[in-house]
Design a protein around this motif. Sequence first.
Motif, mmCIF file in Angstrom:
data_model
loop_
_atom_site.group_PDB
_atom_site.id
_atom_site.type_symbol
_atom_site.label_atom_id
_atom_site.label_comp_id
_atom_site.label_asym_id
_atom_site.label_seq_id
_atom_site.Cartn_x
_atom_site.Cartn_y
_atom_site.Cartn_z
ATOM 1 N N THR A 11 -28.185 -78.003 21.436
ATOM 2 C CA THR A 11 -27.131 -78.906 21.884
ATOM 3 C C THR A 11 -26.015 -78.957 20.850
ATOM 4 O O THR A 11 -26.205 -78.587 19.684
ATOM 5 N N GLN A 12 -24.851 -79.457 21.285
ATOM 6 C CA GLN A 12 -23.746 -79.622 20.348
ATOM 7 C C GLN A 12 -24.118 -80.589 19.233
ATOM 8 O O GLN A 12 -23.671 -80.423 18.083
ATOM 9 N N GLU A 13 -24.956 -81.598 19.525
ATOM 10 C CA GLU A 13 -25.362 -82.555 18.504
ATOM 11 C C GLU A 13 -26.151 -81.866 17.381
ATOM 12 O O GLU A 13 -25.922 -82.120 16.193
ATOM 13 N N THR A 14 -27.075 -80.983 17.774
ATOM 14 C CA THR A 14 -27.833 -80.231 16.771
ATOM 15 C C THR A 14 -26.899 -79.348 15.954
ATOM 16 O O THR A 14 -27.006 -79.261 14.720
ATOM 17 N N ALA A 73 -21.767 -74.835 22.368
ATOM 18 C CA ALA A 73 -21.132 -74.366 21.135
ATOM 19 C C ALA A 73 -19.616 -74.486 21.184
ATOM 20 O O ALA A 73 -18.958 -74.533 20.134
ATOM 21 N N HIS A 74 -19.027 -74.547 22.389
ATOM 22 C CA HIS A 74 -17.580 -74.693 22.500
ATOM 23 C C HIS A 74 -17.103 -76.007 21.882
ATOM 24 O O HIS A 74 -15.941 -76.113 21.474
ATOM 25 N N ALA A 75 -17.985 -76.994 21.799
ATOM 26 C CA ALA A 75 -17.623 -78.298 21.252
ATOM 27 C C ALA A 75 -17.752 -78.356 19.728
ATOM 28 O O ALA A 75 -17.471 -79.390 19.126
ATOM 29 N N VAL A 76 -18.172 -77.242 19.116
ATOM 30 C CA VAL A 76 -18.424 -77.224 17.670
ATOM 31 C C VAL A 76 -17.592 -76.107 17.042
ATOM 32 O O VAL A 76 -17.998 -74.939 17.055
ATOM 33 N N PRO A 77 -16.425 -76.418 16.516
ATOM 34 C CA PRO A 77 -15.552 -75.379 15.973
ATOM 35 C C PRO A 77 -16.060 -74.824 14.642
ATOM 36 O O PRO A 77 -16.955 -75.401 14.010
ATOM 37 N N ASP A 78 -15.471 -73.701 14.254
ATOM 38 C CA ASP A 78 -15.704 -73.116 12.925
ATOM 39 C C ASP A 78 -17.153 -72.703 12.694
ATOM 40 O O ASP A 78 -17.696 -72.873 11.591
ATOM 41 N N MET A 79 -17.789 -72.175 13.725
ATOM 42 C CA MET A 79 -19.133 -71.640 13.589
ATOM 43 C C MET A 79 -19.149 -70.210 14.119
ATOM 44 O O MET A 79 -18.425 -69.874 15.054
ATOM 45 N N TYR A 80 -19.975 -69.368 13.524
ATOM 46 C CA TYR A 80 -20.180 -68.011 14.018
ATOM 47 C C TYR A 80 -21.417 -68.025 14.907
ATOM 48 O O TYR A 80 -22.480 -68.517 14.504
ATOM 49 N N ILE A 81 -21.276 -67.478 16.115
ATOM 50 C CA ILE A 81 -22.298 -67.663 17.142
ATOM 51 C C ILE A 81 -22.915 -66.341 17.587
ATOM 52 O O ILE A 81 -22.208 -65.405 17.971
ATOM 53 N N ALA A 82 -24.230 -66.286 17.535
ATOM 54 C CA ALA A 82 -24.988 -65.220 18.195
ATOM 55 C C ALA A 82 -25.721 -65.845 19.377
ATOM 56 O O ALA A 82 -26.127 -67.008 19.323
ATOM 57 N N ALA A 83 -25.853 -65.075 20.449
ATOM 58 C CA ALA A 83 -26.570 -65.536 21.631
ATOM 59 C C ALA A 83 -27.777 -64.639 21.854
ATOM 60 O O ALA A 83 -27.677 -63.417 21.748
ATOM 61 N N LEU A 135 -21.712 -79.134 32.905
ATOM 62 C CA LEU A 135 -20.601 -79.241 31.961
ATOM 63 C C LEU A 135 -19.918 -80.598 32.053
ATOM 64 O O LEU A 135 -19.522 -81.175 31.035
ATOM 65 N N GLN A 136 -19.804 -81.134 33.252
ATOM 66 C CA GLN A 136 -19.194 -82.452 33.418
ATOM 67 C C GLN A 136 -20.048 -83.536 32.775
ATOM 68 O O GLN A 136 -19.543 -84.418 32.079
ATOM 69 N N GLN A 137 -21.356 -83.480 32.987
ATOM 70 C CA GLN A 137 -22.232 -84.498 32.409
ATOM 71 C C GLN A 137 -22.259 -84.427 30.887
ATOM 72 O O GLN A 137 -22.462 -85.448 30.207
ATOM 73 N N ARG A 138 -22.055 -83.247 30.352
ATOM 74 C CA ARG A 138 -22.062 -83.064 28.903
ATOM 75 C C ARG A 138 -20.659 -83.124 28.299
ATOM 76 O O ARG A 138 -20.474 -82.864 27.114
ATOM 77 N N ASN A 139 -19.664 -83.495 29.122
ATOM 78 C CA ASN A 139 -18.274 -83.589 28.663
ATOM 79 C C ASN A 139 -17.782 -82.287 28.040
ATOM 80 O O ASN A 139 -17.112 -82.264 27.009
ATOM 81 N N LEU A 140 -18.141 -81.176 28.682
ATOM 82 C CA LEU A 140 -17.762 -79.857 28.194
ATOM 83 C C LEU A 140 -16.788 -79.147 29.125
ATOM 84 O O LEU A 140 -16.375 -78.034 28.845
ATOM 85 N N SER A 141 -16.422 -79.777 30.219
ATOM 86 C CA SER A 141 -15.546 -79.118 31.191
ATOM 87 C C SER A 141 -14.072 -79.258 30.782
ATOM 88 O O SER A 141 -13.722 -80.082 29.951
#
Length: 343
Positions: free
Chosen positions: A192-195, A247-257, A337-343
Amino acid sequence: MTSRQSHRKDEHVSLAKKFHSDVSQAGFQALRLLPNALPESDFTNVSLKTTFGKLVLELPFYIEAMTGGSSFTKKLNQQLAHVAAETGLAMAVGSESVALKDPTLRDSFSIVRKVNPHGLIFANLSAGASLDECHAALELVQGDALELHLNAAQEAIMPEGDRSFHWAEHLQANVAASPVPVILKEVGFGMTQETMLTLRSLGVQYLNLGGHGGTNFAQIENFRRPQKDFAYLSDWGLTTVESLYEAHAVPDMYIAAAGGITNPLEIVKALYLGADAVGVAGTLLTYLIDHDVNATIELVREWITGLRTIFALLGVHSIAELRQRPAVLSSELLTYLQQRNLS
């Protein structure tokens, strides 16, 4: 104790293959990239190179952590390292903790660097590892990066697993002291974005989201339990697609999926959603066991051609251009996305 750990390594590989599906459950079906009927492109102008922080990958996907710690998995590591060397893929090894406890198992990991002396290799340990253990794990494979895995759900279900998860202090110390990038990696339950924000506050810059939808360690560890009493957690976690949006809500991170990647189109979709690199584990492992090294090398080369094909059909020549293309989402994903405020 060590022999039991080696046996568990073999069990994990066997069960990962047993439960493997060619149909991903990682959520990629909820995203459609729209075709370009006038692409004005060709394969030769497509660049697949990507940067994952300080790491430069010639190809945007890599062999994710799976094996090592027994004679059987040593052979698999040797074969996967050969695939990586022949194709230019980066490669992560499985958790090296067993080799730090039993030196006779060290060569099941060091074989990777021996076979692939010039490739990008990621070492791997638990998030609770000490500074000395991290140094030893890196030295064992001459690692270019270190994956520290977050696997609370797996440990909780594992019959002999840990029941205490206090990792933050160790993580902060390891990230600060490491001479190479430290990648915090989930093992199939997503983030999650919180983590992610908490990890960023500890100094973490590199994340492997490890989403639900591929190798399912809740299912694997429950199968290993005599009573099979944790079946209700088989769907635990966030999918890879959901984690990428988080992850879109957490800037300045390098992301692997990673998690449920079964074909080139899913790699492209993961890149589209912001992944800097894409890990593939179960699909390559299963294919290697069912076929052989040469066939697996050919499969990787087919995937590389597949990536170039998709880029060309979309009329893009780089990952940056890919992310400018239009796409449509399923109603279910939009609701999430709407419920998580990510839209």
